[in-house]
Design an enzyme around this catalytic site. Structure first.
Site, mmCIF file in Angstrom:
data_model
loop_
_atom_site.group_PDB
_atom_site.id
_atom_site.type_symbol
_atom_site.label_atom_id
_atom_site.label_comp_id
_atom_site.label_asym_id
_atom_site.label_seq_id
_atom_site.Cartn_x
_atom_site.Cartn_y
_atom_site.Cartn_z
ATOM 1 N N SER A 176 -2.983 0.819 -12.836
ATOM 2 C CA SER A 176 -2.056 1.715 -12.155
ATOM 3 C C SER A 176 -1.087 0.989 -11.208
ATOM 4 C CB SER A 176 -2.874 2.770 -11.419
ATOM 5 O OG SER A 176 -2.054 3.713 -10.811
ATOM 6 N N ASP A 212 1.410 2.981 -14.185
ATOM 7 C CA ASP A 212 0.974 3.583 -15.463
ATOM 8 C C ASP A 212 1.568 4.979 -15.649
ATOM 9 O OD1 ASP A 212 -0.619 4.671 -13.460
ATOM 10 O OD2 ASP A 212 -2.392 4.845 -14.737
ATOM 11 N N GLU A 264 -1.810 15.273 -5.209
ATOM 12 C CA GLU A 264 -2.132 14.399 -4.089
ATOM 13 C C GLU A 264 -0.806 14.068 -3.407
ATOM 14 O OE1 GLU A 264 -6.029 11.891 -4.775
ATOM 15 O OE2 GLU A 264 -4.443 11.130 -6.057
ATOM 16 N N ASN A 298 0.339 11.426 -2.638
ATOM 17 C CA ASN A 298 0.946 10.234 -3.233
ATOM 18 C C ASN A 298 1.686 10.510 -4.541
ATOM 19 O OD1 ASN A 298 -0.987 10.407 -5.294
ATOM 20 N ND2 ASN A 298 -2.407 9.082 -4.199
HETATM 21 C C1 LIG Z 1 -4.839 7.719 0.181
HETATM 22 C C2 LIG Z 1 -4.620 7.505 -1.265
HETATM 23 O O1 LIG Z 1 -3.472 7.527 -1.715
HETATM 24 N N1 LIG Z 1 -5.716 7.319 -2.013
HETATM 25 C C3 LIG Z 1 -5.634 7.095 -3.466
HETATM 26 C C4 LIG Z 1 -6.559 5.980 -3.883
HETATM 27 O O2 LIG Z 1 -7.878 6.374 -3.595
HETATM 28 P P1 LIG Z 1 -8.773 5.755 -2.426
HETATM 29 O O3 LIG Z 1 -10.142 6.320 -2.687
HETATM 30 O O4 LIG Z 1 -8.152 6.239 -1.160
HETATM 31 O O5 LIG Z 1 -8.680 4.276 -2.545
HETATM 32 O O6 LIG Z 1 -6.443 5.792 -5.291
HETATM 33 C C5 LIG Z 1 -6.858 6.920 -6.046
HETATM 34 C C6 LIG Z 1 -6.768 6.549 -7.506
HETATM 35 O O7 LIG Z 1 -5.472 6.233 -7.883
HETATM 36 C C7 LIG Z 1 -6.001 8.127 -5.693
HETATM 37 O O8 LIG Z 1 -6.487 9.241 -6.382
HETATM 38 C C8 LIG Z 1 -6.028 8.366 -4.187
HETATM 39 O O9 LIG Z 1 -5.152 9.378 -3.826
HETATM 40 MG MG LIG Z 2 -1.390 5.579 -11.661
#
Ligand SMILES: CC(=O)N[C@H]1[C@@H](OP(=O)(O)O)O[C@H](CO)[C@@H](O)[C@@H]1O
Ligand SMILES: [Mg+2]
Length: 542
Positions: free
Chosen positions: A64, A278, A370, A372
């Site tokens: 990703s 991705d 999300e 993001n």
């Molecule tokens: C704050 C943040 O953006 N966290 C991301 C990140 O997860 P974390 O568990 O925070 O590392 O990667 C994930 C997979 O891509 C996504 O689902 C999530 O939103």
């Molecule tokens: Mg991705």
């Protein structure tokens, strides 16, 4: 199972001594050179999963938004969803088994999961554009083959395209044709139908600049361009011909740094967006006349889509239940706007697409994003049937037209998973139909200033959370400290959680001004550092 063959092939994909990995939020992810054995073994696991559920399973080789040197792998379940949590555990066991234990672990999984060896296995494979991906997907194929599974290698595809293929196959074409052409045709047909009804806006409103993160999105958008109606004027940047994947560009970079990507020249008020590596995430943005950068993230995307769908649902006059699903990272302003102004119920779940997807399935229309930029909309079977029926049979013109728009939205949206290409077309269609500029969209509500930080600790598992990760239960005293810090600021909120994809603790804070959000985030990161076993030097203020 041919144990000799398994032994022989497994030895060609040896596990580095002492390495343990975890099937996390987004599958396995680490440096590409550590992943060969994991790929081989996920090929094995996909065969077992396929036999257990008697369906085609997907395997995507990608990391990703992570750096080009990394790679990763995730499995896709029959309807295009993420791998079922009960199998994440098997994936972890299999990936970490020592060579001599492999056979036993496989037998155990087969017993626990009631794998029927007499069933055929079928696996779809896809990969992103990383230099390491081709070889690693070959290792996946070795794993599939040694257990006698059938496979179809789609080669270079976006993650959501692979999810789409798997869903098409297992619904026997009901969801669409399991080819790239089928995907392009389905989406572009729905999009063309939708924008037919849009008021003609000036040419300047039709341009969209896309930062493709130097990844797969560029390739696939170029392939798709000939399917688009001529009203679409997209311009691709960071297409991977010159620079490194995700380097200073892409959706994650833009969201985290709240600034434009490198390699995209942005004039005032031009509508721009970024995909991730991705192409399963998208964020929009623009620069105003004073040069100020405006980010339009997943929360604003969810809001725009919700406004649009709510109006249509009211027009068709059905009592279909719509809700929005967010995580704790959603901007407080978005939650407030959705609940108080739009009057749509909002649910907060744990980070990670699988949690959002799961919750969204509870509603007739479940919008999830999300912050993001990963998200999509799910329509229940009942809602979809009703809408399609109204679009065909409804006598009332206005109701029927609204149902037709909804029907095309259903076809345009990739319901298996968040999809940057599909989301982009959904957004472009809504903006065109509503005659909205990017500035007007941005102005629906004002984001609370916020800051996302990370802190390294010796063992991030010392932090345990509750209430959809909004409160820390351990270590003792941490939540009390955060509560006390939050009280010193206006419109403030902060929380911490261990990341599921990186060896860090994430800190999120929002407040009335950027200075205050930054200060609060910093103070909370110090609290984490002191109370949760911080590593290295203490965090410095920004
Ligand atoms: C704050 C943040 O953006 N966290 C991301 C990140 O997860 P974390 O568990 O925070 O590392 O990667 C994930 C997979 O891509 C996504 O689902 C999530 O939103
Ligand atoms: Mg991705």
């Amino acid at each position: 199972m041919d144990s000799e063959a398994l032994k022989k092939y497994s030895a060609l994909h040896p596990k580095p001594a002492g390495l343990t990995l975890q099937y996390g939020t987004a599958g396995f992810r680490t440096k590409a050179e550590q992943l060969d054995h994991v790929m081989f073994r996920m090929g094995l696991l996909a065969v077992l999963r396929s036999k257990a559920v008697v369906s085609t399973i997907g395997i995507m080789v990608t990391a990703s938004h992570n750096p080009e040197e990394d790679n990763g792998v995730k499995l896709v379940d029959p309807l295009g969803e993420m791998l079922h949590p009960s199998w994440e555990e098997y994936a972890t066991q299999l990936a970490n088994a020592e060579e001599g234990e492999l056979q036993r672990i496989i037998t155990e999984i087969c017993q626990k999961a009631a794998v029927n060896h007499h069933k055929d296995a079928s696996v779809f494979i896809g990969r992103d554009t990383r230099p390491s991906s081709e070889k690693l997907s070959q290792s996946v194929i070795d794993g599939i083959s040694v257990l006698g599974g059938q496979y179809h290698d789609y080669g270079l595809v976006t993650t959501p395209q692979l999810h789409y293929m798997v869903c098409c196959r297992n619904t026997h074409g009901q969801y669409g044709k399991a080819t790239l052409e089928g995907y392009y045709e389905k989406l572009s047909k729905a999009f063309t139908e939708l924008i037919k009804q849009s008021p003609s806006s000036g040419e300047s409103q039709r341009h969209l600049k896309i930062d493709c993160a130097n990844g797969i999105g560029a390739l696939k958008l170029s392939e798709m361009e000939s399917y688009f109606p001529e009203e679409v004027l997209i311009h691709l940047y960071n297409d991977g011909t010159k620079e490194k994947l995700n380097h200073l560009c892409g959706a994650d970079f833009v969201k985290v740094h709240q600034k434009p990507p490198r390699g995209l020249d942005m004039k005032p008020n031009e509508r721009c967006c970024s995909f991730d590596g991705d192409a399963d995430r998208i964020v929009y943005y623009y620069k105003d006349a004073t040069g100020h950068f405006h980010l339009i993230d997943g929360d604003k995307i969810a809001t725009l889509i919700s406004i649009f769908l709510k109006e249509l649902l009211a027009k068709v006059g059905q009592t279909l239940k719509m809700a929005v699903v967010q995580t704790a990272y959603a901007n407080g302003s978005s939650t407030r706007y959705l609940e108080e102004t739009l009057k749509v119920p909002v649910h907060c779940v744990k980070t990670g697409v699988k949690h959002l997807h799961h919750k969204a399935q509870e509603f007739d229309v479940g919008v999830y994003f999300e912050a993001n930029g990963h998200g999509t909309v799910l329509f229940s079977k009942a809602a979809e049937t009703k809408i399609r029926q109204l679009a065909k049979e409804e006598k009332d013109d206005e109701k029927r037209e609204a149902a037709k728009v909804l029907e095309n939205m259903i076809d345009l949206i990739n319901q298996t998973v968040g999809d940057a290409v599909s989301d982009m077309l959904v957004i472009e269609a809504i903006l065109a139909l509503k005659g909205l500029t990017v500035q007007q969209w941005d102005a629906i509500y004002t984001d609370l200033p916020n800051r996302l930080l990370k802190v390294q600790v010796a063992d991030r598992r010392v932090i345990d959370t509750t209430d959809a990760e909004r409160r820390a239960v351990t270590p003792p005293g941490l939540q009390e400290k955060i509560d006390a810090l939050v009280k010193n600021y206006k419109l403030s909120r902060a929380f911490v959680r261990p990341s599921g994809t990186e060896d860090v603790v994430r800190i999120y804070a929002e407040a009335d001004t950027q200075e205050n959000a930054d200060a609060l985030a910093h103070e909370v990161s110090l609290a984490v550092y002191h109370l949760a076993g911080g590593k290295g030097a203490p965090p410095q203020p920004m």
